[in-house]
Design an enzyme around this catalytic site. Structure first.
Site, PDB file in Angstrom:
ATOM      1  N   ARG A  36       0.823  -1.221   0.000  1.00 32.56           N
ATOM      2  CA  ARG A  36       0.000   0.000   0.000  1.00 32.56           C
ATOM      3  C   ARG A  36       0.859   1.274   0.000  1.00 32.56           C
ATOM      4  O   ARG A  36       0.476   2.291  -0.586  1.00 32.56           O
ATOM      5  CB  ARG A  36      -0.945  -0.035   1.220  1.00 32.56           C
ATOM      6  N   ILE A  62      -7.154   7.805  -1.467  1.00 33.33           N
ATOM      7  CA  ILE A  62      -7.039   6.345  -1.485  1.00 33.33           C
ATOM      8  C   ILE A  62      -7.909   5.880  -0.314  1.00 33.33           C
ATOM      9  O   ILE A  62      -7.816   6.411   0.795  1.00 33.33           O
ATOM     10  CB  ILE A  62      -5.565   5.879  -1.343  1.00 33.33           C
ATOM     11  N   SER A  63      -8.786   4.910  -0.578  1.00 37.07           N
ATOM     12  CA  SER A  63      -9.772   4.519   0.437  1.00 37.07           C
ATOM     13  C   SER A  63      -9.107   3.838   1.631  1.00 37.07           C
ATOM     14  O   SER A  63      -8.012   3.281   1.531  1.00 37.07           O
ATOM     15  CB  SER A  63     -10.804   3.574  -0.181  1.00 37.07           C
ATOM     16  N   GLN A  64      -9.830   3.868   2.763  1.00 41.48           N
ATOM     17  CA  GLN A  64      -9.412   3.184   3.988  1.00 41.48           C
ATOM     18  C   GLN A  64      -9.219   1.686   3.685  1.00 41.48           C
ATOM     19  O   GLN A  64     -10.029   1.089   2.968  1.00 41.48           O
ATOM     20  CB  GLN A  64     -10.541   3.390   4.998  1.00 41.48           C
ATOM     21  N   PRO A  65      -8.181   1.058   4.239  1.00 43.71           N
ATOM     22  CA  PRO A  65      -7.926  -0.356   3.925  1.00 43.71           C
ATOM     23  C   PRO A  65      -9.144  -1.265   4.154  1.00 43.71           C
ATOM     24  O   PRO A  65      -9.437  -2.134   3.308  1.00 43.71           O
ATOM     25  CB  PRO A  65      -6.778  -0.729   4.877  1.00 43.71           C
TER      26      PRO A  65
END
Ligand code: SAM
Length: 216
Positions: A36, A62-65
């Site tokens: 990431r 970038i989205s939350q994992p």
């Protein structure tokens, strides 16, 4: 330093992903594998494995994992699928999809983001991804139908063009709403569509050509 990232990634998966109920071993494997930190800007690398979305430029994120893993799991991919992704962004979600499906067709409205994502994904060796710059709310008609569709920016309603490009028995996951948003799972059953609301979320808006002044 790369060892540090590996242990941060392992901790991220244990606490944020498995710890919150994601069980699909293929999704967990992809989250363990994809670096990431490669997908976030240099000044944000120390936060790459944190439990939050991060800025990637152009006002995008970038989205939350956890959300990446959750949306991927909901698609129930087994490895042979052709997937459309709307909102390439950093390319991180694209990499996760490329790990668990056969082909990923990804559309991004900002050329600079698409170019950056492509460079990262090619450097990591992904060969099963096709890239397009344009308005993804129209899908990718000449490449459809798709076994699965993932949309990572929120429209006010599910775009009809995307439903039309979903294969029979296909699944689409999409955040919908203006002020408050919900993740909607659309399942195509021959000529009809089942739509289920799953969880509340917060995504950047899906940009329409009109709002963006014509970026296609
Ligand atoms: N999945 C991405 C990642 O892992 O980095 C994060 C995506 S970000 C939450 C949403 C993305 O959708 C942004 O990159 C944004 O530019 C893009 N986007 C917004 N409207 C779009 C549209 N109409 N067509 C294609 N991409 C769009």
């Amino acid at each position: 330093m790369s060892e540090d990232y590996e242990s941060l990634r392992e901790r991220m998966v244990a606490a944020q992903i498995e710890g919150r109920g994601i069980r699909d071993p293929r999704v967990l494997g992809a989250m363990r594998k994809v670096p990431r930190h490669v997908f976030v800007p240099n000044e944000m690398k120390s936060c790459a494995y944190a439990d939050e979305p991060l800025p990637i430029g152009q006002g995008q994120t970038i989205s939350q994992p956890y959300i990446v893993a959750y949306m991927t799991e909901v698609l129930e991919l087994s490895g042979g699928e052709k997937v459309l992704e709307v909102g390439t962004g950093s390319g991180y979600q694209t990499a996760i999809l490329a790990e668990v499906a056969a082909e990923v067709w990804t559309v991004e409205i900002y050329e600079a983001l698409s170019i950056g994502a492509r460079a990262r994904l090619e450097a990591l060796g992904y060969e099963n991804i096709r890239y397009r710059v344009g308005d993804g709310s129209r899908g990718w008609p000449e490449a459809g139908p798709f076994d699965a569709i993932m949309v990572t920016a929120a429209p006010g309603a599910v775009p009809a063009a995307l439903e039309a490009q979903l294969a029979v028995s296909g699944r689409m996951i999409i955040p919908v709403g203006v002020n408050s948003q919900e993740l909607i799972l659309v399942q195509r059953k021959k000529a009809s569509f089942r739509r289920d609301s799953l969880i509340g979320v917060r995504f950047v808006p899906l940009i329409s050509k009109r709002m963006d002044g014509g970026n296609d």
